[in-house]
Design a protein around this motif. Structure first.
Motif, mmCIF file in Angstrom:
data_model
loop_
_atom_site.group_PDB
_atom_site.id
_atom_site.type_symbol
_atom_site.label_atom_id
_atom_site.label_comp_id
_atom_site.label_asym_id
_atom_site.label_seq_id
_atom_site.Cartn_x
_atom_site.Cartn_y
_atom_site.Cartn_z
ATOM 1 N N ARG A 1 0.822 -1.208 0.000
ATOM 2 C CA ARG A 1 0.000 0.000 0.000
ATOM 3 C C ARG A 1 0.856 1.258 0.000
ATOM 4 N NH1 ARG A 1 -5.496 -1.343 2.993
ATOM 5 N NH2 ARG A 1 -5.576 -3.513 2.429
ATOM 6 N N THR A 2 1.993 1.227 0.653
ATOM 7 C CA THR A 2 2.885 2.388 0.677
ATOM 8 C C THR A 2 3.402 2.691 -0.713
ATOM 9 O OG1 THR A 2 3.557 1.834 2.933
ATOM 10 C CG2 THR A 2 4.979 3.331 1.703
ATOM 11 N N LYS A 3 3.824 1.660 -1.430
ATOM 12 C CA LYS A 3 4.305 1.857 -2.794
ATOM 13 C C LYS A 3 3.180 2.340 -3.697
ATOM 14 C CE LYS A 3 8.128 -1.411 -2.723
ATOM 15 N NZ LYS A 3 8.638 -2.660 -3.293
ATOM 16 N N LYS A 4 1.980 1.779 -3.507
ATOM 17 C CA LYS A 4 0.835 2.177 -4.322
ATOM 18 C C LYS A 4 0.510 3.650 -4.090
ATOM 19 C CE LYS A 4 -3.444 0.459 -6.049
ATOM 20 N NZ LYS A 4 -4.249 -0.726 -6.170
ATOM 21 N N LEU A 5 0.567 4.080 -2.844
ATOM 22 C CA LEU A 5 0.321 5.485 -2.525
ATOM 23 C C LEU A 5 1.375 6.373 -3.182
ATOM 24 C CD1 LEU A 5 -1.298 7.623 -1.077
ATOM 25 C CD2 LEU A 5 0.097 7.209 0.953
ATOM 26 N N SER A 6 2.622 5.955 -3.167
ATOM 27 C CA SER A 6 3.695 6.718 -3.811
ATOM 28 C C SER A 6 3.441 6.873 -5.304
ATOM 29 C CB SER A 6 5.047 6.037 -3.592
ATOM 30 O OG SER A 6 5.382 6.029 -2.237
ATOM 31 N N VAL A 7 2.972 5.794 -5.932
ATOM 32 C CA VAL A 7 2.663 5.833 -7.359
ATOM 33 C C VAL A 7 1.538 6.829 -7.619
ATOM 34 C CG1 VAL A 7 1.719 4.491 -9.275
ATOM 35 C CG2 VAL A 7 3.506 3.506 -7.834
ATOM 36 N N LEU A 8 0.502 6.782 -6.793
ATOM 37 C CA LEU A 8 -0.633 7.685 -6.974
ATOM 38 C C LEU A 8 -0.243 9.143 -6.746
ATOM 39 C CD1 LEU A 8 -3.470 5.553 -5.378
ATOM 40 C CD2 LEU A 8 -2.990 5.934 -7.796
ATOM 41 N N VAL A 9 0.657 9.390 -5.812
ATOM 42 C CA VAL A 9 1.140 10.755 -5.590
ATOM 43 C C VAL A 9 1.886 11.243 -6.829
ATOM 44 C CG1 VAL A 9 2.768 12.161 -4.248
ATOM 45 C CG2 VAL A 9 1.194 10.619 -3.078
ATOM 46 N N GLU A 10 2.668 10.384 -7.447
ATOM 47 C CA GLU A 10 3.368 10.761 -8.677
ATOM 48 C C GLU A 10 2.375 11.105 -9.784
ATOM 49 O OE1 GLU A 10 6.626 11.386 -9.156
ATOM 50 O OE2 GLU A 10 6.741 11.079 -6.998
ATOM 51 N N TRP A 11 1.317 10.308 -9.926
ATOM 52 C CA TRP A 11 0.292 10.612 -10.916
ATOM 53 C C TRP A 11 -0.333 11.978 -10.630
ATOM 54 C CZ3 TRP A 11 0.038 8.537 -15.412
ATOM 55 C CH2 TRP A 11 0.323 7.192 -15.613
ATOM 56 N N CYS A 12 -0.596 12.251 -9.347
ATOM 57 C CA CYS A 12 -1.183 13.551 -8.973
ATOM 58 C C CYS A 12 -0.256 14.698 -9.356
ATOM 59 C CB CYS A 12 -1.471 13.595 -7.473
ATOM 60 S SG CYS A 12 -2.846 12.539 -6.973
ATOM 61 N N LYS A 13 1.029 14.512 -9.168
ATOM 62 C CA LYS A 13 1.994 15.549 -9.557
ATOM 63 C C LYS A 13 1.955 15.803 -11.062
ATOM 64 C CE LYS A 13 5.259 14.673 -5.796
ATOM 65 N NZ LYS A 13 6.606 14.167 -5.463
ATOM 66 N N ILE A 14 1.834 14.741 -11.830
ATOM 67 C CA ILE A 14 1.766 14.870 -13.287
ATOM 68 C C ILE A 14 0.506 15.614 -13.695
ATOM 69 C CG2 ILE A 14 1.510 13.581 -15.447
ATOM 70 C CD1 ILE A 14 3.311 11.404 -14.107
ATOM 71 N N VAL A 15 -0.623 15.227 -13.101
ATOM 72 C CA VAL A 15 -1.895 15.892 -13.414
ATOM 73 C C VAL A 15 -1.816 17.368 -13.034
ATOM 74 C CG1 VAL A 15 -4.351 15.998 -12.817
ATOM 75 C CG2 VAL A 15 -3.265 13.790 -13.259
ATOM 76 N N HIS A 16 -1.260 17.653 -11.874
ATOM 77 C CA HIS A 16 -1.121 19.040 -11.424
ATOM 78 C C HIS A 16 -0.262 19.844 -12.395
ATOM 79 C CE1 HIS A 16 0.602 22.332 -8.975
ATOM 80 N NE2 HIS A 16 -0.655 22.432 -8.576
ATOM 81 N N ALA A 17 0.855 19.278 -12.819
ATOM 82 C CA ALA A 17 1.742 19.972 -13.755
ATOM 83 C C ALA A 17 1.032 20.256 -15.082
ATOM 84 C CB ALA A 17 3.009 19.152 -13.991
ATOM 85 N N CYS A 18 0.254 19.304 -15.540
ATOM 86 C CA CYS A 18 -0.508 19.513 -16.782
ATOM 87 C C CYS A 18 -1.496 20.660 -16.615
ATOM 88 C CB CYS A 18 -1.264 18.243 -17.171
ATOM 89 S SG CYS A 18 -0.236 16.929 -17.832
ATOM 90 N N LEU A 19 -2.196 20.674 -15.495
ATOM 91 C CA LEU A 19 -3.167 21.743 -15.256
ATOM 92 C C LEU A 19 -2.482 23.101 -15.141
ATOM 93 C CD1 LEU A 19 -5.563 19.950 -12.764
ATOM 94 C CD2 LEU A 19 -6.004 20.512 -15.165
ATOM 95 N N GLU A 20 -1.349 23.148 -14.470
ATOM 96 C CA GLU A 20 -0.593 24.388 -14.343
ATOM 97 C C GLU A 20 -0.129 24.897 -15.713
ATOM 98 O OE1 GLU A 20 0.478 26.380 -11.553
ATOM 99 O OE2 GLU A 20 -1.238 25.351 -10.666
ATOM 100 N N ALA A 21 0.152 23.980 -16.619
ATOM 101 C CA ALA A 21 0.615 24.344 -17.966
ATOM 102 C C ALA A 21 -0.556 24.588 -18.920
ATOM 103 C CB ALA A 21 1.519 23.246 -18.525
ATOM 104 N N GLY A 22 -1.772 24.466 -18.410
ATOM 105 C CA GLY A 22 -2.938 24.690 -19.250
ATOM 106 C C GLY A 22 -3.274 23.519 -20.157
ATOM 107 N N GLN A 23 -2.726 22.361 -19.878
ATOM 108 C CA GLN A 23 -2.956 21.164 -20.697
ATOM 109 C C GLN A 23 -4.071 20.325 -20.090
ATOM 110 O OE1 GLN A 23 1.163 19.895 -20.424
ATOM 111 N NE2 GLN A 23 1.318 20.129 -22.655
ATOM 112 N N VAL A 24 -5.270 20.841 -20.182
ATOM 113 C CA VAL A 24 -6.418 20.200 -19.541
ATOM 114 C C VAL A 24 -6.693 18.817 -20.133
ATOM 115 C CG1 VAL A 24 -8.880 20.416 -19.046
ATOM 116 C CG2 VAL A 24 -7.403 22.441 -18.939
#
Length: 62
Positions: free
Chosen positions: A19-42
């Motif tokens: 579960r710890t590794k899975k959470l780490s993976v999901l946090v990485e996905w969230c960072k990617i989604v956030h970066a896309c939104l910040e760049a206007g790449q909806v």
């Protein structure tokens, strides 16, 4: 769509075994989604969010 695209450094073939590794993976996905939104790449953010949801729905191997 802009020329800048972000891709996950996480291989799709790697399924976290705890579960710890899975959470780490999901946090990485969230960072990617956030970066896309910040760049206007909806549209890209939507795609990565769908991938994150799919990853989250994979049962743990415990």
């Amino acid at each position: 769509m802009q020329n800048l695209r972000l891709y996950s450094t996480i291989s799709n073939s790697v399924i976290p075994d705890s579960r710890t590794k899975k959470l780490s993976v999901l946090v990485e996905w969230c960072k990617i989604v956030h970066a896309c939104l910040e760049a206007g790449q909806v549209e890209d953010a939507k795609i990565f969010l769908e991938q994150a949801i799919a990853e989250a729905e994979i049962p743990n191997r415990e």
